[in-house]
Design a protein around this motif. Structure first.
Motif, short mmCIF file in Angstrom:
data_model
loop_
_atom_site.label_atom_id
_atom_site.label_comp_id
_atom_site.label_asym_id
_atom_site.label_seq_id
_atom_site.Cartn_x
_atom_site.Cartn_y
_atom_site.Cartn_z
N GLU A 1 56.67 90.87 53.36
CA GLU A 1 56.69 90.72 51.91
C GLU A 1 57.84 91.52 51.29
O GLU A 1 58.53 91.03 50.40
CB GLU A 1 55.35 91.17 51.33
N LEU A 2 58.04 92.75 51.77
CA LEU A 2 59.12 93.57 51.23
C LEU A 2 60.49 93.00 51.59
O LEU A 2 61.41 93.04 50.77
CB LEU A 2 59.00 95.01 51.72
N LEU A 3 60.63 92.46 52.79
CA LEU A 3 61.90 91.83 53.16
C LEU A 3 62.16 90.60 52.30
O LEU A 3 63.30 90.30 51.97
CB LEU A 3 61.92 91.49 54.64
N GLU A 4 61.12 89.88 51.94
CA GLU A 4 61.29 88.74 51.05
C GLU A 4 61.76 89.20 49.67
O GLU A 4 62.56 88.52 49.03
CB GLU A 4 59.98 87.96 50.93
N MET A 5 61.28 90.37 49.22
CA MET A 5 61.70 90.90 47.92
C MET A 5 63.19 91.15 47.85
O MET A 5 63.80 91.07 46.79
CB MET A 5 60.93 92.18 47.58
N GLY A 21 76.20 95.16 57.18
CA GLY A 21 76.00 96.39 56.42
C GLY A 21 75.22 96.15 55.13
O GLY A 21 74.36 96.94 54.74
N GLY A 22 75.53 95.05 54.45
CA GLY A 22 74.80 94.72 53.23
C GLY A 22 73.34 94.42 53.50
O GLY A 22 72.46 94.82 52.73
N GLN A 23 73.07 93.73 54.61
CA GLN A 23 71.68 93.45 54.98
C GLN A 23 70.97 94.75 55.35
O GLN A 23 69.80 94.94 55.01
CB GLN A 23 71.64 92.47 56.15
N GLN A 24 71.67 95.65 56.02
CA GLN A 24 71.08 96.95 56.36
C GLN A 24 70.71 97.71 55.09
O GLN A 24 69.66 98.35 55.02
CB GLN A 24 72.05 97.77 57.20
N ILE A 29 66.31 99.45 51.33
CA ILE A 29 65.59 99.40 50.05
C ILE A 29 64.16 98.94 50.29
O ILE A 29 63.21 99.50 49.74
CB ILE A 29 66.33 98.51 49.04
N ALA A 30 63.98 97.91 51.13
CA ALA A 30 62.64 97.44 51.45
C ALA A 30 61.81 98.55 52.10
O ALA A 30 60.65 98.75 51.75
CB ALA A 30 62.71 96.22 52.37
N ARG A 31 62.42 99.31 53.02
CA ARG A 31 61.72 100.43 53.66
C ARG A 31 61.32 101.48 52.64
O ARG A 31 60.24 102.06 52.70
CB ARG A 31 62.59 101.08 54.74
N ALA A 32 62.21 101.73 51.68
CA ALA A 32 61.92 102.74 50.66
C ALA A 32 60.72 102.34 49.81
O ALA A 32 60.02 103.20 49.27
CB ALA A 32 63.15 102.95 49.77
N LEU A 33 60.46 101.05 49.70
CA LEU A 33 59.35 100.57 48.89
C LEU A 33 58.03 100.50 49.67
O LEU A 33 56.98 100.27 49.08
CB LEU A 33 59.68 99.18 48.33
N SER A 38 56.28 106.14 43.33
CA SER A 38 56.40 106.06 41.87
C SER A 38 57.84 106.33 41.43
O SER A 38 58.25 105.92 40.35
CB SER A 38 55.44 107.03 41.19
N VAL A 39 58.61 107.04 42.27
CA VAL A 39 60.02 107.34 41.98
C VAL A 39 60.85 106.88 43.18
O VAL A 39 60.52 107.17 44.32
CB VAL A 39 60.24 108.85 41.74
N ILE A 40 61.93 106.16 42.89
CA ILE A 40 62.84 105.69 43.93
C ILE A 40 64.22 106.24 43.60
O ILE A 40 64.70 106.09 42.48
CB ILE A 40 62.88 104.15 43.96
#
Length: 110
Positions: A1-5, A21-24, A29-33, A38-40
Motif C-alpha cells: 500500500e505504501l509503495l502504491e502511494m 536513485g529516484g525510485q530508491q 519515503i514509503a519506509r518513513a511512513l 505524526s512528524v516526517i
C-alpha cells in the motif's frame, strides 16, 4: 500500500541496487511512513526526482498534512519552498527569513 502511494507497486521484490536513485528515494519515503509518524522530516526529499515524481511526492505530502501530519522539509528548490505555508530560510547557519514561524521555537536571536 505504501509503495502504491509513491507510485512504485512494481518494485516490491527488488533490491535497492536493481532500482534507480529516484525510485530508491520514493521507497525511502514509503519506509518513513510505515510506522504512521505524526512528524516526517525530509532532507531534499525530491532532490533526485524528475518533475513528475517530485510532484507526486509533494502531493502526497500535502495529503499527509491535510490528515494532520507535520512535514519538516529541507530544500534548495525555491519553487517547491514557495508552495508550502511556512518557510524558514537559513543561510550560513542563521535564520534570515521566517515566514509565519512561532518565535518561541527559535529563541531570542531570530
Amino acid at each position: 500500500e505504501l509503495l502504491e502511494m509513491v507510485d512504485l507497486p512494481d518494485i516490491i521484490n527488488k533490491y535497492p541496487s536493481q532500482i534507480s536513485g529516484g525510485q530508491q528515494q520514493r521507497a525511502a519515503i514509503a519506509r518513513a511512513l510505515a510506522n504512521d509518524p505524526s512528524v516526517i522530516v525530509g532532507d531534499e526529499p525530491t532532490g533526485n526526482l524528475d518533475s513528475l515524481s517530485a510532484g507526486l511526492v509533494f502531493a502526497l505530502f500535502e495529503d499527509l498534512v491535510s490528515q494532520g501530519k507535520t512535514i519538516i522539509m529541507v530544500t534548495h528548490d525555491k519553487d517547491l519552498a514557495g508552495q508550502v505555508p511556512h518557510v524558514v530560510e537559513v543561510r550560513d547557519g542563521q535564520i534570515v527569513n521566517a515566514d509565519q514561524i512561532d518565535k518561541r521555537l527559535v529563541g531570542d536571536g531570530a
